[in-house]
Design a protein around this motif. Structure first.
Motif, PDB file in Angstrom:
ATOM      1  N   HIS A  53      13.435  13.875  45.839  1.00 51.53           N
ATOM      2  CA  HIS A  53      14.606  14.702  46.143  1.00 51.53           C
ATOM      3  C   HIS A  53      15.384  15.093  44.891  1.00 51.53           C
ATOM      4  O   HIS A  53      15.970  16.172  44.823  1.00 51.53           O
ATOM      5  N   GLU A  72      10.641  18.008  51.655  1.00 52.67           N
ATOM      6  CA  GLU A  72      11.767  17.782  52.552  1.00 52.67           C
ATOM      7  C   GLU A  72      13.055  17.926  51.760  1.00 52.67           C
ATOM      8  O   GLU A  72      13.210  17.316  50.694  1.00 52.67           O
ATOM      9  N   VAL A  73      13.963  18.736  52.300  1.00 52.02           N
ATOM     10  CA  VAL A  73      15.243  18.964  51.625  1.00 52.02           C
ATOM     11  C   VAL A  73      16.344  18.695  52.653  1.00 52.02           C
ATOM     12  O   VAL A  73      16.827  19.607  53.323  1.00 52.02           O
ATOM     13  N   PRO A  74      16.754  17.438  52.822  1.00 51.34           N
ATOM     14  CA  PRO A  74      17.711  17.086  53.878  1.00 51.34           C
ATOM     15  C   PRO A  74      19.117  17.615  53.640  1.00 51.34           C
ATOM     16  O   PRO A  74      19.904  17.741  54.579  1.00 51.34           O
ATOM     17  N   SER A  75      19.450  17.930  52.379  1.00 59.96           N
ATOM     18  CA  SER A  75      20.782  18.451  52.069  1.00 59.96           C
ATOM     19  C   SER A  75      20.639  19.605  51.070  1.00 59.96           C
ATOM     20  O   SER A  75      19.559  19.853  50.523  1.00 59.96           O
ATOM     21  N   SER A  77      20.303  21.864  48.039  1.00 55.38           N
ATOM     22  CA  SER A  77      19.865  21.654  46.667  1.00 55.38           C
ATOM     23  C   SER A  77      20.923  22.191  45.698  1.00 55.38           C
ATOM     24  O   SER A  77      21.811  22.955  46.089  1.00 55.38           O
ATOM     25  N   ILE A  92       6.876  22.664  54.641  1.00 53.96           N
ATOM     26  CA  ILE A  92       8.328  22.611  54.646  1.00 53.96           C
ATOM     27  C   ILE A  92       8.837  23.213  55.951  1.00 53.96           C
ATOM     28  O   ILE A  92       8.295  24.218  56.423  1.00 53.96           O
ATOM     29  N   ASP A  93       9.847  22.615  56.536  1.00 58.45           N
ATOM     30  CA  ASP A  93      10.388  23.177  57.772  1.00 58.45           C
ATOM     31  C   ASP A  93      11.509  24.170  57.449  1.00 58.45           C
ATOM     32  O   ASP A  93      11.946  24.299  56.303  1.00 58.45           O
ATOM     33  N   LYS A  95      14.733  24.305  58.162  1.00 57.95           N
ATOM     34  CA  LYS A  95      16.001  23.773  57.656  1.00 57.95           C
ATOM     35  C   LYS A  95      15.879  23.379  56.187  1.00 57.95           C
ATOM     36  O   LYS A  95      16.781  23.660  55.377  1.00 57.95           O
ATOM     37  N   SER A  96      14.775  22.738  55.844  1.00 55.53           N
ATOM     38  CA  SER A  96      14.574  22.329  54.455  1.00 55.53           C
ATOM     39  C   SER A  96      14.488  23.536  53.536  1.00 55.53           C
ATOM     40  O   SER A  96      15.051  23.549  52.433  1.00 55.53           O
ATOM     41  N   ASN A  99      17.961  24.898  53.035  1.00 57.70           N
ATOM     42  CA  ASN A  99      18.711  24.045  52.116  1.00 57.70           C
ATOM     43  C   ASN A  99      18.267  24.253  50.676  1.00 57.70           C
ATOM     44  O   ASN A  99      19.075  24.195  49.749  1.00 57.70           O
ATOM     45  N   LEU A 100      16.979  24.490  50.505  1.00 55.38           N
ATOM     46  CA  LEU A 100      16.449  24.713  49.160  1.00 55.38           C
ATOM     47  C   LEU A 100      16.937  26.032  48.584  1.00 55.38           C
ATOM     48  O   LEU A 100      17.506  26.089  47.489  1.00 55.38           O
TER      49      LEU A 100
END
Length: 331
Positions: A53, A72-75, A77, A92-93, A95-96, A99-100
């Motif tokens: 991350h 995965e990017v939970p929050s 970037s 990658i989904d 949402k990720s 976020n990216l």
């Protein structure tokens, strides 16, 4: 690990092996080291490798290229210096991804290849100048919405297997490259477009409003033509009559040998063309007939340049689906 005093400009790791956990740890150590060394360009191609991350908060990165990774990017970037981003076959989904991309405030080049989004709104920064969408399933309305939010977009590359309609309206666009594998309806309203290179089939419908466009590269995916289809080809080429220079690639010379009855009932479709290069991907057997037909099609061209580059039908279809065989000729 202590922060190193060294500075690393670029780091690239490319492999298709699947690693044991101890090797993955070693890769993590390398990545950690280069990030702490304020690396500017990071290129990772590691199948099923999970990107740490902290990489997505590296303020030193200006270029990031990821291939075959799990991401995965939970929050959000914080890639505050990133200008170029490549994602190729990355897992990658939606949402990720959002976020990216939302954490890249000055991004200028975005290249997406080999994955499909859901209903994601591609909220890219208005600084984007170059957008490339390859082997992705997207619809016309989605693409129009994306382009409408990119006020300084200068270059667009589009490779698609399923799109049937393409409408591109942009005042900033200067270069457009698209390759589509089926019949399509294309509408271009691009007043500053100067470079166009595209591949499609002759039963497509194309409408171009690009007053500054003078040259283009065109690849026709048709392997053969019935007599009844030549009138459609004439109509198709007539939409490109604004051009002065063209490189035209076809599989067979037969595609461009307009029957005399078709010539009698139609006007030459490329009457304004001054320079013409024709690439045939089979052996020439009817060169004189082809030359005669080309001189009717483009009467202002004194001597069309005819090049024979023998390729298989599948190779040409491969080209039309988005893999360039040759390069465009600039006069």
């Amino acid at each position: 690990m202590e922060t190193p005093d060294t500075f690393i400009r670029s780091f690239k790791l490319q492999t298709h092996y699947k690693f044991r956990p101890n090797v993955v740890q070693q890769i993590d150590n390398w990545v950690d080291f280069v990030i702490q060394s304020k690396v500017k360009e990071l290129n990772l191609c590691c199948e099923q490798y999970r990107l740490p991350h902290y990489v997505l908060n590296a303020s030193s990165l200006t270029l990031l290229r990821l291939t075959d990774l799990n991401l995965e990017v939970p929050s959000l970037s914080t890639l505050t210096s990133l200008k170029v981003l490549y994602l190729e076959s990355v897992k990658i989904d939606d949402k990720s991804f959002q976020n990216l991309i939302s954490g890249c405030p000055i991004i200028e080049d975005l290249h997406l290849d080999g994955f499909t989004f859901g209903d994601i709104d591609l909220a890219v920064s208005g600084t984007l100048k170059n957008l490339s969408l390859r082997h992705m399933n997207c619809i016309d309305q989605w693409l129009k919405g994306v382009i409408s939010r990119l006020p300084v977009l200068e270059k667009l590359t589009l490779y698609s297997y399923r799109m049937s309609n393409v409408s591109i309206h942009s005042n900033s666009l200067k270069s457009l490259f698209f390759y589509l594998s089926s019949r399509i309806d294309v509408t271009l309203r691009t007043p500053n477009l100067v470079c166009l290179d595209f591949g499609c089939y002759s039963n497509s419908i194309i409408s171009i409003d690009a007053p500054n466009l003078v040259e283009a590269g065109l690849t026709l995916g048709d392997v053969s033509m019935k007599k009844s289809e030549f009138d459609g080809l004439v109509r198709f080429l007539s939409n490109l009559n604004c051009l002065k220079k063209m490189k035209l690639s076809v599989f067979s010379e037969q595609v461009l040998i307009f029957p005399k009855v078709v010539r009698k009932r139609n006007c030459p479709p490329l009457s304004n063309l001054k320079h013409l290069v024709v690439v045939i991907h089979t052996e020439l057997t009817r060169k004189s007939e082809l030359l005669d037909a080309l001189l009717w099609c483009a009467p202002s061209v004194k001597t069309p340049e005819i090049i024979s580059q023998k390729k298989s039908p599948n190779r040409l279809r491969w080209y039309v689906l988005g893999h360039r065989i040759g390069t465009f000729v600039t006069y």
